[in-house]
Design a protein around this motif. Structure first.
Motif, short mmCIF file in Angstrom:
data_model
loop_
_atom_site.label_atom_id
_atom_site.label_comp_id
_atom_site.label_asym_id
_atom_site.label_seq_id
_atom_site.Cartn_x
_atom_site.Cartn_y
_atom_site.Cartn_z
N SER A 72 1.06 -1.29 -0.11
CA SER A 72 -0.02 -0.13 -0.05
C SER A 72 0.85 1.27 -0.01
O SER A 72 1.86 1.21 0.44
CB SER A 72 -0.79 0.05 1.17
OG SER A 72 -1.78 -1.05 1.31
N VAL A 85 -3.15 5.14 5.57
CA VAL A 85 -2.80 4.48 4.15
C VAL A 85 -3.71 4.85 3.17
O VAL A 85 -5.00 4.99 3.47
CB VAL A 85 -3.44 2.68 4.33
CG1 VAL A 85 -3.17 1.96 3.35
CG2 VAL A 85 -2.68 2.29 5.62
N GLU A 87 -3.55 4.31 -0.81
CA GLU A 87 -3.85 3.08 -2.02
C GLU A 87 -3.67 1.87 -1.45
O GLU A 87 -2.44 1.39 -1.12
CB GLU A 87 -3.08 3.36 -3.15
CG GLU A 87 -3.20 4.81 -3.82
CD GLU A 87 -4.90 4.94 -4.49
OE1 GLU A 87 -5.50 3.81 -4.84
OE2 GLU A 87 -5.21 6.06 -4.34
N ARG A 88 -4.67 0.86 -1.52
CA ARG A 88 -4.57 -0.53 -1.09
C ARG A 88 -4.21 -1.34 -2.25
O ARG A 88 -5.23 -1.40 -3.22
CB ARG A 88 -5.56 -0.95 -0.12
CG ARG A 88 -5.66 -0.08 1.16
CD ARG A 88 -7.14 -0.42 1.65
NE ARG A 88 -7.14 0.13 3.25
CZ ARG A 88 -7.52 1.57 3.35
NH1 ARG A 88 -7.80 2.28 2.21
NH2 ARG A 88 -7.59 1.98 4.68
#
Length: 257
Positions: A72, A85, A87-88
């Motif tokens: 991420s 967080v 972008e996963r």
């Protein structure tokens, strides 16, 4: 559908790397072999895994404990002691890591994870040291259709050495690592009913010996023929072969985008 993956052995034939980490954690293209195997299963819709750990199993646990973070984009706010967080990119996996002992054999490891399987429902079972472009979904469908207790992927391994084509003493052609002698062998990708675990005595039982022999004798073992790519990683030479395929962009087992 769940997949059980054996990842607890020492890997004595590739000690150049396995003395530092479990064999399934040896990297191909910067990712552990275990990750590559899971990606093959995930491509066919299998996203729930039971990993049988043993030798240096803490390294596998550490890999997955940090996996989401590593995959991420993240901001660490040191002033306020926060992590954000953005972008996963992690896969939709559910991973159960089970300590099955340092010296337990393959059958014993499977027996130790029985409680994590669903009664009466088939599951996939494989080793943590080989890849293939096998159609997992098709093998599962084949297993459901025949109604027996066990399915094994049958593969034809390539020859280990180049072959000479001769006329008398003259060499007329050379084939680099041609197909083997035509025999089909255990490719290590299984679909099983939980009842097969009743055939396993305990930690000292090898899945490939008594249980598989008993299933064959009872006509409960069916072969799903996989004629495509299949490659174990037993030696440093085979590890380097897989690495070369990955780096050149020709890895046949990379079925995902």
């Amino acid at each position: 559908m769940k997949a059980v993956i054996l990842a607890g052995g020492l890997g004595t034939r590739i000690l150049e790397e396995s003395h530092l980490k479990p064999k399934p954690m040896i990297e191909i293209g910067g990712k552990p072999m275990l990750w590559h195997i899971m990606k093959v299963f995930s491509h066919h819709g299998v996203n729930e895994f039971i990993i049988c750990v043993g030798y240096k199993g803490y390294l596998i646990k550490e890999f997955f404990s940090n996996y989401f973070l590593h995959m991420s984009d993240v901001t660490f706010d040191m002033r306020n002691n926060r992590m954000e967080v953005h972008e996963r990119h992690a896969e939709p996996w559910r991973v159960t890591l089970v300590d099955t002992g340092a010296d337990t054999l393959t059958g014993g490891r499977l027996k130790r994870v029985r409680e994590y399987l669903e009664p009466g429902k088939p599951f996939c079972f494989t080793y943590g040291d080989g890849v293939a472009d096998i159609d997992i979904a098709a093998e599962i469908a084949f297993h459901r259709a025949h109604g027996r207790l066990a399915t094994v992927a049958a593969v034809q391994p390539p020859g280990r050495y180049g072959a000479l084509v001769r006329q008398g003493d003259a060499v007329t052609a050379f084939m680099e690592k041609p197909q083997g002698d035509g025999g089909w062998i255990n490719g290590g990708f299984f679909v099983l009913q939980p009842d097969v675990i009743d055939l396993i005595d305990g930690d000292g039982c090898s899945w490939e010996v008594e249980p598989m022999q008993a299933l064959a004798a009872q006509q409960q073992l069916m072969a799903y023929e996989h004629a495509g790519f299949w490659q174990p990683m037993d030696t440093l030479r085979e590890k380097n072969l897989l690495e070369d395929m990955w780096q050149s962009g020709t890895a046949p087992w990379k079925l995902w985008p």
